[in-house]
Design an enzyme around this catalytic site. Structure first.
Site, mmCIF file in Angstrom:
data_model
loop_
_atom_site.group_PDB
_atom_site.id
_atom_site.type_symbol
_atom_site.label_atom_id
_atom_site.label_comp_id
_atom_site.label_asym_id
_atom_site.label_seq_id
_atom_site.Cartn_x
_atom_site.Cartn_y
_atom_site.Cartn_z
ATOM 1 N N ARG A 1 34.475 42.061 42.488
ATOM 2 C CA ARG A 1 35.690 41.789 42.363
ATOM 3 C C ARG A 1 36.551 42.296 43.672
ATOM 4 O O ARG A 1 37.562 42.606 43.443
ATOM 5 C CB ARG A 1 36.314 42.124 41.132
ATOM 6 C CG ARG A 1 35.491 41.365 39.947
ATOM 7 C CD ARG A 1 35.869 40.055 39.831
ATOM 8 N NE ARG A 1 35.271 39.466 38.686
ATOM 9 C CZ ARG A 1 34.241 38.626 38.669
ATOM 10 N NH1 ARG A 1 33.414 38.527 39.533
ATOM 11 N NH2 ARG A 1 33.755 38.097 37.509
ATOM 12 N N SER B 1 38.865 36.497 32.784
ATOM 13 C CA SER B 1 38.502 37.851 32.051
ATOM 14 C C SER B 1 39.659 38.689 32.361
ATOM 15 O O SER B 1 40.046 39.021 33.362
ATOM 16 C CB SER B 1 37.302 38.270 32.929
ATOM 17 O OG SER B 1 36.051 37.393 32.532
ATOM 18 N N GLU C 1 41.437 43.401 35.236
ATOM 19 C CA GLU C 1 41.105 42.463 36.496
ATOM 20 C C GLU C 1 42.146 41.705 37.266
ATOM 21 O O GLU C 1 42.054 41.844 38.297
ATOM 22 C CB GLU C 1 39.740 41.531 35.985
ATOM 23 C CG GLU C 1 39.122 40.649 37.351
ATOM 24 C CD GLU C 1 38.533 39.474 36.777
ATOM 25 O OE1 GLU C 1 37.411 39.593 36.316
ATOM 26 O OE2 GLU C 1 38.800 38.331 37.345
HETATM 27 C C1 LIG Z 1 39.810 30.629 31.900
HETATM 28 C C2 LIG Z 1 39.551 31.497 33.143
HETATM 29 C C3 LIG Z 1 38.187 31.691 33.434
HETATM 30 C C4 LIG Z 1 37.974 32.393 34.677
HETATM 31 N N1 LIG Z 1 36.526 32.836 35.020
HETATM 32 C C5 LIG Z 1 35.999 33.314 36.290
HETATM 33 C C6 LIG Z 1 34.847 33.625 36.361
HETATM 34 O O1 LIG Z 1 33.887 33.148 35.723
HETATM 35 N N2 LIG Z 1 34.576 34.258 37.638
HETATM 36 C C7 LIG Z 1 35.211 34.786 38.340
HETATM 37 O O2 LIG Z 1 35.218 35.471 39.480
HETATM 38 N N3 LIG Z 1 36.955 34.424 38.115
HETATM 39 C C8 LIG Z 1 37.327 33.846 37.058
HETATM 40 N N4 LIG Z 1 38.480 33.434 36.616
HETATM 41 C C9 LIG Z 1 39.615 34.288 37.566
HETATM 42 C C10 LIG Z 1 40.266 33.106 38.713
HETATM 43 O O3 LIG Z 1 39.634 31.704 38.418
HETATM 44 C C11 LIG Z 1 39.560 33.433 40.003
HETATM 45 O O4 LIG Z 1 39.979 34.604 40.622
HETATM 46 C C12 LIG Z 1 40.235 32.411 41.270
HETATM 47 O O5 LIG Z 1 39.278 32.626 42.354
HETATM 48 C C13 LIG Z 1 41.375 32.365 41.300
HETATM 49 O O6 LIG Z 1 42.070 31.336 42.104
HETATM 50 P P1 LIG Z 1 43.320 30.881 42.239
HETATM 51 O O7 LIG Z 1 43.684 29.885 43.084
HETATM 52 O O8 LIG Z 1 44.198 30.642 41.181
HETATM 53 O O9 LIG Z 1 44.048 32.651 43.197
HETATM 54 P P2 LIG Z 1 45.388 33.113 42.373
HETATM 55 O O10 LIG Z 1 45.277 33.541 41.084
HETATM 56 O O11 LIG Z 1 46.623 32.363 42.955
HETATM 57 O O12 LIG Z 1 45.504 34.428 43.624
HETATM 58 C C14 LIG Z 1 44.248 35.335 43.294
HETATM 59 C C15 LIG Z 1 44.241 36.336 44.486
HETATM 60 O O13 LIG Z 1 43.826 35.645 45.514
HETATM 61 C C16 LIG Z 1 44.991 36.053 46.729
HETATM 62 N N5 LIG Z 1 44.998 34.419 47.406
HETATM 63 C C17 LIG Z 1 44.862 33.323 46.851
HETATM 64 N N6 LIG Z 1 44.682 32.272 47.701
HETATM 65 C C18 LIG Z 1 44.802 33.096 48.911
HETATM 66 C C19 LIG Z 1 44.871 32.405 50.137
HETATM 67 N N7 LIG Z 1 44.761 31.281 50.320
HETATM 68 N N8 LIG Z 1 44.803 33.636 51.370
HETATM 69 C C20 LIG Z 1 44.944 34.741 50.847
HETATM 70 N N9 LIG Z 1 44.987 35.278 49.520
HETATM 71 C C21 LIG Z 1 45.114 34.576 48.529
HETATM 72 C C22 LIG Z 1 46.217 36.134 45.687
HETATM 73 O O14 LIG Z 1 47.243 36.698 46.621
HETATM 74 C C23 LIG Z 1 45.661 36.878 44.752
HETATM 75 O O15 LIG Z 1 45.442 38.179 45.002
HETATM 76 C C24 LIG Z 1 38.650 32.761 35.600
HETATM 77 C C25 LIG Z 1 40.157 32.501 35.205
HETATM 78 C C26 LIG Z 1 40.341 31.836 34.154
HETATM 79 C C27 LIG Z 1 42.006 31.656 34.079
#
Ligand SMILES: Cc1cc2nc3c(=O)[nH]c(=O)nc-3n(C[C@H](O)[C@H](O)[C@H](O)COP(=O)(O)OP(=O)(O)OC[C@H]3O[C@@H](n4cnc5c(N)ncnc54)[C@H](O)[C@@H]3O)c2cc1C
Length: 336
Positions: A165, A240, A330
């Site tokens: 992470r 999570s 997380e």
């Molecule tokens: C139901 C559910 C299940 C999930 N299961 C998992 C799992 O199994 N494993 C896992 O690892 N995660 C899981 N996650 C967490 C999440 O899906 C991941 O962390 C995912 O990568 C987040 O993507 P996002 O586009 O929504 O990012 P955001 O939530 O919008 O951003 C997350 C982080 O990334 C940064 N960020 C986003 N895009 C960029 C970019 N283009 N450039 C620089 N920084 C950026 C943001 O500033 C922030 O710090 C889950 C979430 C949910 C809601």
């Protein structure tokens, strides 16, 4: 490029909390990146980058700066042989669509990451992982805009210091400084083989599955996730809510003696701790510990971050009182 003002962060994040952001800019094209940063420079305000907001929590005070939403789309094959596929996608691509693209061509490396919500550009930030695969195993490089120099450069995987992470994008001096424009991965024709990650293995055993092709693994993972994880469109959560706990060997010995499961590398599954502290299905200040997966905290009807703080403390205290272990949140928070 689209600029909006005074937008509730609760509408941009899957936990559905948070006051207003002063400005929100949606970037749809790589040329929008320097334009958006010129706007930031002119306004002299702080910025925060969002993908689909599935791992981010807004606070009640909102954000007095500029939120950039990465909506840059496109997938392109860089090279393809009968052994490997090098695939590039823009940061705003849906992560699961990108996985499907490689799987449909028969390549392995990301199939166990299927159905993780979010954008491709966010995947390297916390080195997303599930069911035994993680981004670090396939990522070759990203193209990223450095907000300090105004230049786009290619950052190779070893320079990202990917861990559990974490990466240089969310830890240390570079945290929050790079806007990830594109992500390139290398997939291969080598299929996964058993034994698989516990819940995947038990699905294989129960359903007598013998096909371990990327398509088949993807199908199983999607089914496992659909059965226990909330769809962000239907239930508000950030996935999570706590990180797994990692213990050194002395701590691991003590924990094992108390009957706490300690996996390879000293990992204690936080979901187990929450469940065995008797919290599964319990409600705290408008949040519910999922009765299907104890690591998921669902926002049932809470409206404020203050409620989340109270719910988080109650869960952390219950786990600490029972097991003497500290749970760490997380999802990251949008703050100055
Ligand atoms: C139901 C559910 C299940 C999930 N299961 C998992 C799992 O199994 N494993 C896992 O690892 N995660 C899981 N996650 C967490 C999440 O899906 C991941 O962390 C995912 O990568 C987040 O993507 P996002 O586009 O929504 O990012 P955001 O939530 O919008 O951003 C997350 C982080 O990334 C940064 N960020 C986003 N895009 C960029 C970019 N283009 N450039 C620089 N920084 C950026 C943001 O500033 C922030 O710090 C889950 C979430 C949910 C809601």
């Amino acid at each position: 490029m689209n600029i909006r003002e005074n937008i509730p962060i609760s509408t941009l994040t899957t936990m559905r909390l948070g006051g207003n952001a002063r400005y929100v800019i949606e970037l749809k094209n790589p040329t929008d990146v320097p334009t958006a940063f010129s706007f930031i420079f002119t306004k002299n305000l702080p910025f925060y980058i969002l993908g689909s907001g599935s791992n981010v929590i807004g606070r009640d005070e909102g954000f007095p700066g500029i939120i950039l939403i990465n909506n840059l789309k496109g997938i392109e094959i860089i090279s393809q042989t009968d052994k490997s596929l090098i695939l590039k996608g823009y940061g705003g691509e849906n992560f699961d669509d990108f996985i499907a693209y490689g799987v449909n061509l028969g390549y392995s490396g990301m199939e166990a990451l299927s159905a993780i919500p979010g954008t491709l550009g966010a995947a390297p930030i916390q080195n997303v992982g599930a069911y035994g695969q993680e981004m670090s195993q396939v990522l070759t490089n990203v193209e990223a805009y450095d907000s300090r120099t105004g230049r786009i450069s290619t950052i190779a995987t070893p320079q990202m210091h990917l861990g559990y992470r974490r990466s240089i994008f969310n830890h240390g001096v570079n945290a929050g400084k790079y806007f990830i424009v594109s992500v390139t991965v290398k997939l291969t024709k080598t299929h996964l083989t058993p034994p698989f990650y516990t819940s995947l293995q038990s699905y294989v055993d129960t359903n007598h599955v013998t096909d371990f092709s990327p398509k088949s693994i993807r199908k199983m993972v999607v089914a496992i996730r659909a059965a226990k994880l909330p769809d962000p469109a239907a239930a508000a959560s950030a996935g999570s809510f706590f990180k797994n706990v990692y213990l050194n060997s002395a701590e691991a010995k003590k924990a094992t003696a108390k009957g706490i499961p300690v996996w390879d590398g000293g990992k204690v599954p936080s979901g187990w701790l929450i469940e065995h502290a008797g919290l599964k299905g319990k409600e705290f200040f408008g949040f519910k510990v999922s009765d299907k997966a104890a690591l998921i905290l669902i926002n049932e009807h809470a409206k404020t971050y203050a409620d989340l703080e109270k719910a988080r403390s109650a869960i952390q205290k219950a786990v600490f009182d029972k097991f003497g272990l500290n749970l760490e949140q997380e999802p990251v928070e949008i703050s100055l």
